[in-house]
Design a protein around this motif. Structure first.
Motif, short mmCIF file in Angstrom:
data_model
loop_
_atom_site.label_atom_id
_atom_site.label_comp_id
_atom_site.label_asym_id
_atom_site.label_seq_id
_atom_site.Cartn_x
_atom_site.Cartn_y
_atom_site.Cartn_z
N MET A 1 0.85 -0.75 -0.11
CA MET A 1 0.06 -0.10 0.24
C MET A 1 0.97 0.95 0.07
SD MET A 1 -2.98 0.99 2.66
CE MET A 1 -4.04 -0.18 1.17
N ALA A 2 0.65 2.17 -0.77
CA ALA A 2 1.26 3.27 -0.55
C ALA A 2 1.40 3.96 0.59
CB ALA A 2 0.76 4.91 -1.54
N GLU A 3 2.09 4.74 0.29
CA GLU A 3 2.64 5.23 1.87
C GLU A 3 1.73 6.79 1.82
OE1 GLU A 3 6.46 6.71 3.26
OE2 GLU A 3 7.35 5.10 2.29
N ALA A 4 0.87 6.69 3.23
CA ALA A 4 0.26 7.91 3.24
C ALA A 4 0.78 9.36 3.39
CB ALA A 4 -0.38 8.04 4.52
N GLY A 5 0.57 10.48 2.74
CA GLY A 5 1.38 11.23 2.78
C GLY A 5 2.97 11.19 1.54
N GLY A 6 2.56 10.22 1.06
CA GLY A 6 4.41 10.21 0.00
C GLY A 6 3.82 11.11 -0.74
N GLY A 7 3.70 12.32 -0.86
CA GLY A 7 3.48 13.18 -2.21
C GLY A 7 3.35 12.66 -3.89
N LEU A 8 2.41 11.66 -3.44
CA LEU A 8 2.51 10.93 -5.72
C LEU A 8 1.10 11.78 -5.43
CD1 LEU A 8 3.64 6.98 -5.29
CD2 LEU A 8 4.67 9.58 -6.15
N GLY A 9 1.29 12.24 -6.10
CA GLY A 9 -0.15 12.32 -6.79
C GLY A 9 -0.71 13.82 -5.69
N PRO A 10 -2.70 14.54 -5.96
CA PRO A 10 -2.56 15.50 -6.19
C PRO A 10 -3.33 15.21 -4.58
CG PRO A 10 -4.93 13.71 -6.66
CD PRO A 10 -3.18 13.80 -7.42
N ALA A 11 -3.61 15.50 -3.32
CA ALA A 11 -2.98 15.53 -2.43
C ALA A 11 -4.68 15.00 -2.04
CB ALA A 11 -3.34 16.90 -0.76
N ILE A 12 -4.89 14.29 -0.42
CA ILE A 12 -5.91 13.51 -0.77
C ILE A 12 -7.23 14.17 0.50
CG2 ILE A 12 -5.82 12.30 -2.48
CD1 ILE A 12 -4.87 9.90 0.62
N THR A 13 -7.39 14.09 0.72
CA THR A 13 -8.68 14.63 2.37
C THR A 13 -8.46 13.62 3.29
OG1 THR A 13 -11.35 13.65 2.12
CG2 THR A 13 -10.60 16.27 1.14
N PRO A 14 -8.68 14.52 4.74
CA PRO A 14 -8.44 13.46 6.26
C PRO A 14 -9.41 12.19 5.70
CG PRO A 14 -8.27 16.39 7.02
CD PRO A 14 -8.42 15.29 4.75
N ALA A 15 -10.99 12.65 5.39
CA ALA A 15 -11.88 11.81 5.26
C ALA A 15 -11.20 10.57 3.79
CB ALA A 15 -12.91 12.54 4.64
N GLN A 16 -10.90 11.20 3.25
CA GLN A 16 -10.17 10.21 2.11
C GLN A 16 -8.93 9.00 2.48
OE1 GLN A 16 -9.14 12.67 -0.99
NE2 GLN A 16 -11.13 12.04 -2.25
N GLN A 17 -8.52 9.94 4.27
CA GLN A 17 -6.87 8.93 3.76
C GLN A 17 -7.92 7.38 5.05
OE1 GLN A 17 -4.81 12.00 5.63
NE2 GLN A 17 -3.78 12.54 4.37
N TYR A 18 -8.90 8.44 6.05
CA TYR A 18 -10.20 7.58 7.00
C TYR A 18 -10.26 6.36 6.06
CZ TYR A 18 -12.88 5.97 10.73
OH TYR A 18 -13.93 5.38 11.04
N ALA A 19 -11.07 6.20 4.24
CA ALA A 19 -11.28 5.65 3.78
C ALA A 19 -10.07 4.27 3.59
CB ALA A 19 -12.33 5.84 3.07
N LEU A 20 -9.48 4.94 3.45
CA LEU A 20 -8.06 3.82 2.54
C LEU A 20 -7.11 3.33 4.08
CD1 LEU A 20 -6.07 6.33 0.49
CD2 LEU A 20 -7.19 4.65 0.03
N ALA A 21 -7.13 3.17 5.12
CA ALA A 21 -7.30 2.73 6.98
C ALA A 21 -7.97 2.16 7.09
CB ALA A 21 -7.04 4.05 8.23
N LEU A 22 -9.51 2.58 6.87
CA LEU A 22 -10.53 1.11 6.31
C LEU A 22 -10.19 0.10 6.11
CD1 LEU A 22 -13.89 3.42 6.91
CD2 LEU A 22 -12.23 2.42 8.77
N GLU A 23 -9.82 0.71 4.99
CA GLU A 23 -9.24 -0.43 3.96
C GLU A 23 -8.71 -1.19 4.25
OE1 GLU A 23 -8.19 -1.01 -0.95
OE2 GLU A 23 -9.45 0.86 0.21
N ALA A 24 -7.41 -1.17 4.34
CA ALA A 24 -5.80 -1.50 5.22
C ALA A 24 -6.26 -2.60 6.27
CB ALA A 24 -4.80 -0.44 5.45
N GLN A 25 -7.30 -1.66 6.69
CA GLN A 25 -7.65 -2.67 8.11
C GLN A 25 -8.66 -4.11 7.41
OE1 GLN A 25 -11.12 -1.52 10.53
NE2 GLN A 25 -9.99 -2.58 12.37
N THR A 26 -9.83 -3.77 6.58
CA THR A 26 -9.92 -4.54 6.15
C THR A 26 -9.55 -5.71 5.52
OG1 THR A 26 -11.89 -3.71 5.82
CG2 THR A 26 -11.65 -5.19 4.56
N LEU A 27 -7.53 -5.27 4.41
CA LEU A 27 -6.41 -5.87 4.10
C LEU A 27 -5.71 -7.06 4.85
CD1 LEU A 27 -5.90 -4.01 1.23
CD2 LEU A 27 -7.72 -5.91 1.18
#
Length: 112
Positions: A1-27
């Protein structure tokens, strides 16, 4: 999984980061989950702050060695989340960790 705040692409919102955290938890990627939760929590997202606080309090009992337990940091995030919620002082996290200074449960977390 990509690093949080890795500087790739456009910035994502905290809500999107939270969704990625939930996805990582599921995986089962608990290290990735913690990384995304921290990024989202730092961005002020109350659900991420609450979940990060609980993850830090439960630590290895919940997530193995990927998330070390840290009662003091967990308390900090739970209080930040509780202060943003409408319930405020009625929030269970605030009831547990919003105790007066010098309380036996929270005194190890207080800096001199």
């Amino acid at each position: 999984m990509a690093e949080a705040g890795g500087g790739l692409g456009p910035a994502i919102t905290p809500a999107q980061q939270y969704a990625l955290a939930l996805e990582a938890q599921t995986l089962g990627d608990y290290a990735g989950m913690a990384q995304w939760l921290r990024a989202s929590a730092r961005g002020g997202h109350a659900p991420a702050q609450r979940m990060l606080g609980m993850a830090l309090i439960g630590g290895p009992a919940l997530y193995g060695s990927a998330v070390p337990a840290d009662l003091c940091e967990g308390r900090l995030w739970l209080l930040r989340a509780a202060r943003q919620q409408v319930a405020g002082a009625d929030d269970p996290a605030y009831a547990l960790f919003g105790r007066p200074r010098g309380d036996a449960l929270t005194s190890p977390c207080e800096t001199p």
